[in-house]
Motif scaffolding. Structure first.
Motif, PDB file in Angstrom:
ATOM      1  N   ARG A  23     -17.506  17.119  -1.642  1.00 16.02           N
ATOM      2  CA  ARG A  23     -17.181  17.957  -2.794  1.00 16.02           C
ATOM      3  C   ARG A  23     -16.381  17.169  -3.813  1.00 16.02           C
ATOM      4  NH1 ARG A  23     -12.890  21.277  -3.839  1.00 16.02           N
ATOM      5  NH2 ARG A  23     -12.024  20.863  -1.788  1.00 16.02           N
ATOM      6  N   LYS A  24     -16.644  17.378  -5.077  1.00 11.99           N
ATOM      7  CA  LYS A  24     -15.968  16.730  -6.206  1.00 11.99           C
ATOM      8  C   LYS A  24     -16.157  15.211  -6.202  1.00 11.99           C
ATOM      9  CE  LYS A  24     -11.813  18.190  -5.576  1.00 11.99           C
ATOM     10  NZ  LYS A  24     -10.376  18.476  -5.823  1.00 11.99           N
ATOM     11  N   GLY A  25     -17.245  14.735  -5.599  1.00  9.77           N
ATOM     12  CA  GLY A  25     -17.534  13.312  -5.652  1.00  9.77           C
ATOM     13  C   GLY A  25     -16.754  12.477  -4.655  1.00  9.77           C
ATOM     14  N   ARG A  26     -15.975  13.134  -3.781  1.00 10.52           N
ATOM     15  CA  ARG A  26     -15.219  12.366  -2.799  1.00 10.52           C
ATOM     16  C   ARG A  26     -16.169  11.763  -1.788  1.00 10.52           C
ATOM     17  NH1 ARG A  26     -10.884  16.774  -1.077  1.00 10.52           N
ATOM     18  NH2 ARG A  26     -10.708  15.402   0.724  1.00 10.52           N
ATOM     19  N   GLN A  27     -15.809  10.607  -1.244  1.00 11.54           N
ATOM     20  CA  GLN A  27     -16.687   9.956  -0.294  1.00 11.54           C
ATOM     21  C   GLN A  27     -15.899   9.148   0.705  1.00 11.54           C
ATOM     22  OE1 GLN A  27     -18.741   6.238  -1.663  1.00 11.54           O
ATOM     23  NE2 GLN A  27     -18.204   7.040  -3.683  1.00 11.54           N
ATOM     24  N   ARG A  28     -16.535   8.887   1.822  1.00  8.86           N
ATOM     25  CA  ARG A  28     -15.983   7.982   2.817  1.00  8.86           C
ATOM     26  C   ARG A  28     -16.567   6.603   2.585  1.00  8.86           C
ATOM     27  NH1 ARG A  28     -17.560  10.339   8.352  1.00  8.86           N
ATOM     28  NH2 ARG A  28     -16.584   8.402   9.052  1.00  8.86           N
ATOM     29  N   HIS A  29     -15.688   5.617   2.630  1.00  9.89           N
ATOM     30  CA  HIS A  29     -16.117   4.241   2.403  1.00  9.89           C
ATOM     31  C   HIS A  29     -16.366   3.536   3.735  1.00  9.89           C
ATOM     32  CE1 HIS A  29     -15.176   4.206  -1.952  1.00  9.89           C
ATOM     33  NE2 HIS A  29     -14.302   5.133  -1.590  1.00  9.89           N
ATOM     34  N   LYS A  30     -17.371   2.720   3.759  1.00 10.16           N
ATOM     35  CA  LYS A  30     -17.671   1.951   4.967  1.00 10.16           C
ATOM     36  C   LYS A  30     -16.568   0.928   5.194  1.00 10.16           C
ATOM     37  CE  LYS A  30     -21.310  -0.750   7.186  1.00 10.16           C
ATOM     38  NZ  LYS A  30     -22.669  -1.340   7.033  1.00 10.16           N
ATOM     39  N   GLN A  31     -16.136   0.817   6.441  1.00 11.80           N
ATOM     40  CA  GLN A  31     -15.043  -0.108   6.756  1.00 11.80           C
ATOM     41  C   GLN A  31     -15.467  -1.554   6.515  1.00 11.80           C
ATOM     42  OE1 GLN A  31     -13.117  -0.773  10.897  1.00 11.80           O
ATOM     43  NE2 GLN A  31     -11.784   0.701   9.843  1.00 11.80           N
ATOM     44  N   GLN A  32     -14.581  -2.300   5.843  1.00  8.51           N
ATOM     45  CA  GLN A  32     -14.797  -3.723   5.589  1.00  8.51           C
ATOM     46  C   GLN A  32     -13.711  -4.513   6.313  1.00  8.51           C
ATOM     47  OE1 GLN A  32     -14.956  -4.408   1.353  1.00  8.51           O
ATOM     48  NE2 GLN A  32     -16.497  -2.823   1.008  1.00  8.51           N
ATOM     49  N   ASN A  33     -14.096  -5.554   7.011  1.00  3.92           N
ATOM     50  CA  ASN A  33     -13.161  -6.342   7.805  1.00  3.92           C
ATOM     51  C   ASN A  33     -13.072  -7.777   7.305  1.00  3.92           C
ATOM     52  OD1 ASN A  33     -12.524  -4.241   9.699  1.00  3.92           O
ATOM     53  ND2 ASN A  33     -14.523  -4.557  10.638  1.00  3.92           N
ATOM     54  N   VAL A  34     -11.929  -8.398   7.568  1.00  3.85           N
ATOM     55  CA  VAL A  34     -11.709  -9.801   7.221  1.00  3.85           C
ATOM     56  C   VAL A  34     -11.305 -10.551   8.484  1.00  3.85           C
ATOM     57  CG1 VAL A  34     -10.993  -9.252   4.874  1.00  3.85           C
ATOM     58  CG2 VAL A  34      -9.273  -9.410   6.670  1.00  3.85           C
ATOM     59  N   HIS A  35     -11.404 -11.859   8.430  1.00  6.66           N
ATOM     60  CA  HIS A  35     -10.960 -12.694   9.547  1.00  6.66           C
ATOM     61  C   HIS A  35      -9.464 -12.981   9.381  1.00  6.66           C
ATOM     62  CE1 HIS A  35     -10.628 -15.831  12.517  1.00  6.66           C
ATOM     63  NE2 HIS A  35     -10.241 -16.697  11.606  1.00  6.66           N
ATOM     64  N   ILE A  36      -8.683 -12.661  10.409  1.00  3.57           N
ATOM     65  CA  ILE A  36      -7.248 -12.951  10.385  1.00  3.57           C
ATOM     66  C   ILE A  36      -7.037 -14.350  10.940  1.00  3.57           C
ATOM     67  CG2 ILE A  36      -4.970 -12.255  11.204  1.00  3.57           C
ATOM     68  CD1 ILE A  36      -5.940  -9.402  11.337  1.00  3.57           C
ATOM     69  N   ASP A  37      -6.776 -15.288  10.038  1.00  8.04           N
ATOM     70  CA  ASP A  37      -6.606 -16.681  10.444  1.00  8.04           C
ATOM     71  C   ASP A  37      -5.237 -16.883  11.095  1.00  8.04           C
ATOM     72  OD1 ASP A  37      -4.624 -17.409   8.211  1.00  8.04           O
ATOM     73  OD2 ASP A  37      -6.341 -16.618   7.095  1.00  8.04           O
ATOM     74  N   LYS A  38      -5.018 -18.056  11.623  1.00  7.65           N
ATOM     75  CA  LYS A  38      -3.771 -18.347  12.353  1.00  7.65           C
ATOM     76  C   LYS A  38      -2.551 -18.227  11.452  1.00  7.65           C
ATOM     77  CE  LYS A  38      -5.800 -21.362  15.893  1.00  7.65           C
ATOM     78  NZ  LYS A  38      -5.790 -22.717  16.502  1.00  7.65           N
ATOM     79  N   ARG A  39      -2.667 -18.663  10.218  1.00  6.24           N
ATOM     80  CA  ARG A  39      -1.529 -18.589   9.300  1.00  6.24           C
ATOM     81  C   ARG A  39      -1.135 -17.135   9.040  1.00  6.24           C
ATOM     82  NH1 ARG A  39      -1.636 -18.140   3.626  1.00  6.24           N
ATOM     83  NH2 ARG A  39       0.359 -18.671   2.617  1.00  6.24           N
ATOM     84  N   THR A  40      -2.145 -16.296   8.770  1.00  2.00           N
ATOM     85  CA  THR A  40      -1.861 -14.882   8.529  1.00  2.00           C
ATOM     86  C   THR A  40      -1.292 -14.224   9.777  1.00  2.00           C
ATOM     87  OG1 THR A  40      -3.679 -14.791   6.923  1.00  2.00           O
ATOM     88  CG2 THR A  40      -2.863 -12.686   7.794  1.00  2.00           C
ATOM     89  N   ALA A  41      -1.860 -14.540  10.933  1.00  4.27           N
ATOM     90  CA  ALA A  41      -1.361 -13.970  12.186  1.00  4.27           C
ATOM     91  C   ALA A  41       0.100 -14.346  12.411  1.00  4.27           C
ATOM     92  CB  ALA A  41      -2.225 -14.431  13.350  1.00  4.27           C
TER      93      ALA A  41
END
Length: 799
Positions: free
Chosen positions: A770-788
Motif C-alpha cells: 500500500r502507498k508504494g511501500r516495498q520490501r527490498h531484496k537483501q544485499q550483502n558485502v564481504h567483511i574483510d579482515k580490516r573491517t572485522a
C-alpha cells in the motif's frame, strides 16, 4: 463435506470468536445478577425487540454498575472530548460477529488481524476473482489465529478455492479435524467440526493445508485463495448471504458513519483512557434496537445501553470511565433492523499531559535546519526524563529537555545498530530495508534522509563513530561531509566528535539550510570512561577484578557467552562503567547544544536526540545487546526540540518509533513527505491534535521475533506460537507476563500487530505494498579482515 457456492461478493470484517463469559483470567468481578441473567449479546442469539418500550425502559444494565446514558443530563457541562478512536474511519479494527458467529473476512484489510499480516503465516497478498477478493497463499499452507472466550466444541465454515484439484486438510492447534476434496475451479464452502478438547480458551490456530498448487491467471503459481471463515457453535449452518464488506459497513466515502446490519455486531477493543465516552447519533430505517455491551478480561459482558431506535436520530453518550486503564471490547449490535451510527467515536474528556498549547497551522515550516544526535547504546531508563529514580547524572540533557518534547514511549525497531540506524534514516522497517545481518548493507534503492535533503538544497554532514554505520554498509549516501571515525582510524570519544561538529558548523555554507547527523559511540563497549566520571558511581580505585576493557575489547561478549563469570561486585563495576560513560558523554552533548545557541542557530534548528538501542545488565539473564526484544534494548530516548512548537517541557505518551523521525522532521521543515515511508509524523501528537486511533509501534529481531506496543501494553511474539504480554506502566522491567490471564488484551494486541505488519510482510521483496511501500531484496558485502578488526575493537564478534 463440501458445499458449492457461487462467486458473490464477500468482503467482511472479522473477529474474535465465541460469546459468553471470559475464561482464563482473574475471577469475575462481583455482579449481583445470577449468571443466567447476563444480558443477551446480539451475537449470542437475537432477542425480540421491545417495540412498545421507551428507550429508558429498554435500557438494561448491571445493578453493580452506574447506568449509562443515551445522552448527557440537561444540566451537564458540555465536554467536547479528545478523539481516541474514530469507529467509522477505523472499521478494520473491529471484530465482526453475526448472531454469535465470528466472521473472518480474509480478503479485506480487516482480515489481516488473523494472519499476522503475512508474517510466517503463509499469506502472500490479496487478489480479486470476479466479485470475490481473497487472501492468497503460495506455499500450500495458510495459518490463521482466532480467539475463543469459552471452552466447547465449535464448527468452522470457510469459503476458498484451490487452483487445481486438491485435497484440503484442516488442523486446529496442531490436530487434524477434517479433510475435503476441492475441485479447484471455483470457490467452494467446506465445513468441519472441532471437538471441545481441541480448542483452548484464548488464542487458537487454524491451519489450512492443500497438497497441490496451480497457476492463477496473472498471479503465477498459487495454492489457496481464502474468501472468509466463520467460527461458531456446533449447530452453525451455512449462511444465506455474504458478510458485509468494509465499504458496506460505512455510509459514505469519507467514512463519517457506520452501518450495522441487523443481527450483526462490531466489537472495538482498546485500552480505555480516563474520561472515556462512546458518542454518536443513531437511527434506523425501521424499528430496531441498538445494544452496546462491554467485555473485559475476567468479567462477564456488561450491558451499557439497550434502546429502541427508529428514523429519528438519538444521541448516544455512554460513559466508559469504569474501564479506564483496562483493555475493553465495546460491542455495538443491531437487532431487528439495520442501524446507522453517525459520527461514532470514543473520546476522552481528560486532556493529555504536557502537549503544546500554541496553535501552529499544519504545513507551516517550523525551522530551517536539522540536527540529529544519536547516542549509541543508551537505554531510556538511565535518564531522569524517563526514570525519576535513576542515579545517572546528565545535567546537559536535563537542561535540554526543559525546552523540548520527551516521547516517553519510544522504541527502536531493532536491537542493534545497523538495522536500527537504517530505519531511523530511511523510515523503513527492518524487514523492508533488509539491512539486518552482519554482512548486509543498505540497498542502493533505499533513499536515506541525507539523499532526500541534499536533493532539496540542504548541505549535509555526518560524524559517525560506529563502523557499522559506514560506507562499507551503504551509509555514505547523500553526505557532502562524511566522516566515520572507526573506518578512518580517528579518535572516537565524544569530545573529539563534538569538536569536529562545532568546527563544521562554522565552516559550512551559510546560504544553505543544513542537516547534521552526529552519531557518538559512548556508552557503547568498550566502556572506558575517564576516572572522574567513574568515581561518581564506583570510587574504588583499587578494583582488580575481571571487568577491565583495557585488557579485552570483547569482554562483554565473553561475559554473555559465559566464558567469564562475574561476582556481584564485578557486575556492579560493569554497570558503573556504563553509567560513567553516559555522564561523560553528557558534557560533550551539552557543548554541541550550547554551540548551536552561541552561533544563533538554535531558534531555526530542529534538534532530535535519540539512541539506536539500549543495553542489558542481567534484566533478563544476559548482558549487552543484539539478543532480545525486551525494553532494556528497545525502549530508547527520543527527545525533540522544535522551534515554534516546543516552548517548554512537554511529554507525550503515545507509542512511537525511530521509524517516525523522518516524516516528523520533514513536515516540521515544510518539506514534502514521501508516501512510501512506513513512519508517521509525530507533529499531530505534539500539537495535541486528534489522531483517530491509538498508535502502534512495531519492532522485530531476525525472522522469528516481532513486537507491538500500544499505550501501556507491549506484545512480544516469537513465531506464531509464543506470546508474552506486558503492562509496561505497572511492570517496566517486563517480569509479569499477562498473556494467559488477559486473553482479551492479548487478542487486541495480536490483531494490531497483524494490521501493522500487513503492508510489509504481505509483499514479496521488490513488490510494492500500500502507498508504494516495498520490501527490498537483501544485499550483502564481504567483511574483510580490516573491517572485522575495526568492528571487534568496538566489542563486536564478527563471524
Amino acid at each position: 463435506m463440501v458445499h458449492w457456492w457461487g462467486s458473490w461478493a464477500l468482503i467482511a470484517i472479522l473477529w474474535g470468536c465465541g460469546c459468553g463469559h471470559a475464561t482464563g483470567g482473574p475471577p469475575p468481578q462481583q455482579d449481583d445478577r445470577p449468571q443466567d441473567a447476563t444480558p443477551s449479546h446480539p451475537l449470542n442469539g437475537p432477542r425480540s425487540p421491545a417495540a412498545t418500550q421507551s428507550p429508558a425502559a429498554a435500557h438494561s444494565v448491571s445493578e453493580a454498575d452506574p447506568p449509562a446514558q443515551v445522552g448527557p443530563p440537561a444540566n451537564a457541562p458540555k465536554e467536547r472530548g479528545r478523539m481516541v478512536l474514530d469507529l467509522a474511519k477505523h472499521v478494520e479494527r473491529a471484530e465482526l460477529r453475526q448472531n454469535g458467529v465470528l466472521v473472518l473476512d480474509a480478503g479485506t484489510p480487516a482480515g489481516r488481524k488473523y494472519d499476522f499480516g503475512g508474517w510466517l503465516s503463509g499469506a502472500s497478498a490479496t487478489a480479486t476473482f470476479g466479485a470475490t477478493t481473497a487472501l492468497l497463499a503460495q506455499n500450500k499452507r495458510l495459518r490463521l489465529s482466532f480467539a475463543r472466550e469459552r471452552v466447547g466444541a465449535a464448527r468452522v465454515l470457510a469459503r476458498m478455492r484451490c487452483f487445481s484439484p486438491c485435497k484440503l486438510t484442516t488442523y486446529v492447534n496442531g490436530k487434524t479435524v477434517g479433510h475435503a476434496r476441492l475441485a479447484g475451479k471455483t470457490f467452494e464452502v467446506f465445513e468441519v467440526g472441532v471437538p471441545a478438547d481441541t480448542l483452548s480458551p484464548g488464542e487458537n490456530e487454524l491451519l489450512l493445508r492443500v497438497d497441490k498448487s496451480g497457476v492463477a491467471p496473472g498471479l503465477g503459481r498459487q495454492s489457496i485463495a481464502l474468501d472468509w471463515v466463520r467460527i461458531g457453535e456446533p449447530a452453525l449452518a451455512i449462511p444465506d448471504d455474504a458478510p458485509p464488506t468494509p465499504a458496506e459497513l460505512t455510509i459514505d466515502e469519507q467514512s463519517t458513519a457506520l452501518r450495522i446490519p441487523s443481527d450483526y455486531a462490531l466489537g472495538y477493543a482498546l485500552q480505555v483512557p480516563v474520561g472515556a465516552r462512546l458518542r454518536g447519533l443513531v437511527s434506523g430505517e425501521a424499528p430496531g434496537q441498538l445494544r452496546v455491551q462491554a467485555i473485559t478480561d475476567g468479567q462477564a459482558h456488561v450491558s451499557l445501553l439497550d434502546i429502541n431506535v427508529g428514523p429519528q436520530q438519538q444521541k448516544v453518550d455512554v460513559d466508559l470511565g469504569r474501564f479506564a486503564g483496562r483493555v475493553a471490547r465495546i460491542d455495538l449490535g443491531a437487532v431487528g433492523a439495520d442501524l446507522q451510527l453517525k459520527a461514532p467515536r470514543i473520546v476522552s474528556t481528560a486532556r493529555p499531559r504536557g502537549l503544546a498549547t500554541t496553535k501552529v497551522r499544519s504545513g507551516t515550516p517550523l525551522a530551517r535546519n536539522l540536527v540529529i544526535i544519536l547516542i549509541d547504546t543508551l537505554r531510556a531508563d538511565k535518564l531522569a526524563p524517563y526514570n525519576d529514580g535513576t542515579r545517572v547524572r546528565t545535567p546537559g540533557l536535563d537542561r535540554f529537555v526543559q525546552h523540548a518534547a520527551v516521547l516517553t514511549n519510544a522504541r527502536a525497531q531493532e536491537n542493534w545498530t545497523k538495522p536500527s540506524v537504517a530505519t531511523l534514516l530511511s523510515s523503513l522497517l527492518p524487514w523492508e530495508h533488509n539491512a539486518t545481518k552482519d554482512a548486509a548493507r543498505v540497498p542502493a534503492a533505499v533513499k536515506l534522509l541525507p539523499e532526500l535533503l541534499r536533493e532539496r538544497g540542504y548541505f549535509t554532514g555526518s560524524f559517525i563513530a560506529n563502523g557499522y554505520v559506514s560506507d562499507k554498509f551503504g551509509f555514505k549516501q547523500g553526505w557532502h561531509t562524511y566522516r566515520n571515525y572507526i573506518r578512518e582510524g580517528r579518535r572516537a570519544k565524544a569530545q573529539y566528535v563534538a569538536a569536529d561538529v562545532l568546527e563544521w558548523l562554522d565552516r559550512r555554507p551559510k546560504d544553505k539550510p543544513f542537516f547534521l547527523y552526529m552519531h557518538t559511540i559512548d556508552p557503547h563497549v568498550p566502556y572506558k570512561p575517564p576516572q572522574h566520571f567513574l568515581s561518581m558511581y564506583d570510587d574504588d580505585k583499587k578494583y582488580r577484578g575481571p571487568v577491565d576493557f583495557r585488557a579485552s575489547s570483547t569482554l562483554l561478549e565473553k561475559i554473555k557467552l559465559g566464558s567469564i563469570k562475574l561476582k556481584p561486585r564485578d557486575k556492579a563495576r560493569l554497570e558503573a562503567l556504563y553509567d560513567a560513560e553516559i555522564s561523560y558523554h553528557d558534557v560533550h552533548f551539552a557543548a554541541v547544544i550550547e554551540g548551536l545557541e552561541k552561533r544563533a542557530l538554535a531558534e531555526d534548528t530542529i534538534v532530535v536526540v535519540t539512541a539506536d538501542h539500549g543495553e542489558e545488565f542481567w534484566d533478563h539473564g544476559s548482558v549487552g545487546h543484539g539478543h532480545s526484544v525486551y525494553d532494556e534494548l528497545l525502549h530508547v530516548p527520543l527527545v525533540m526540540r522544535i522551534p515554534g512548537l516546543t516552548h517548554g517541557a512537554m511529554r507525550a505518551d503515545e507509542a512511537v518509533g525511530l521509524v517516525d523521525v523522518v516524516p516528523t522532521v520533514l513536515e516540521a521543515m515544510g518539506q514534502p513527505v514521501p508516501e512510501e515511508l512506513s513512519g508517521r509524523s509525530l507533529l499531530p501528537i505534539l500539537r495535541g491534535q486528534e489522531g483517530g486511533a491509538p498508535r502502534v509501534a512495531v519492532a522485530g529481531f531476525m525472522r522469528a521475533w516481532r513486537t507491538a506496543s500500544v499505550g501501556k501494553f507491549k506484545l512480544i511474539q516469537r513465531t506464531l506460537k509464543h506470546s508474552w504480554l506486558y503492562d509496561t506502566e505497572a511492570d517496566p522491567k517486563e517480569q509479569n507476563d499477562l498473556a494467559q490471564s488477559h486473553p482479551l488484551a492479548l487478542r487486541y494486541m495480536r490483531g494490531l500487530l497483524g494490521l501493522s505488519l500487513a503492508d510489509t510482510h504481505a509483499a514479496a521483496p521488490g513488490r510494492g505494498g500500500r502507498k508504494g511501500r516495498q520490501r527490498h531484496k537483501q544485499q550483502n558485502v564481504h567483511i574483510d579482515k580490516r573491517t572485522a578488526a575495526q568492528l571487534e575493537a568496538l566489542g563486536y564478534i564478527v563471524e
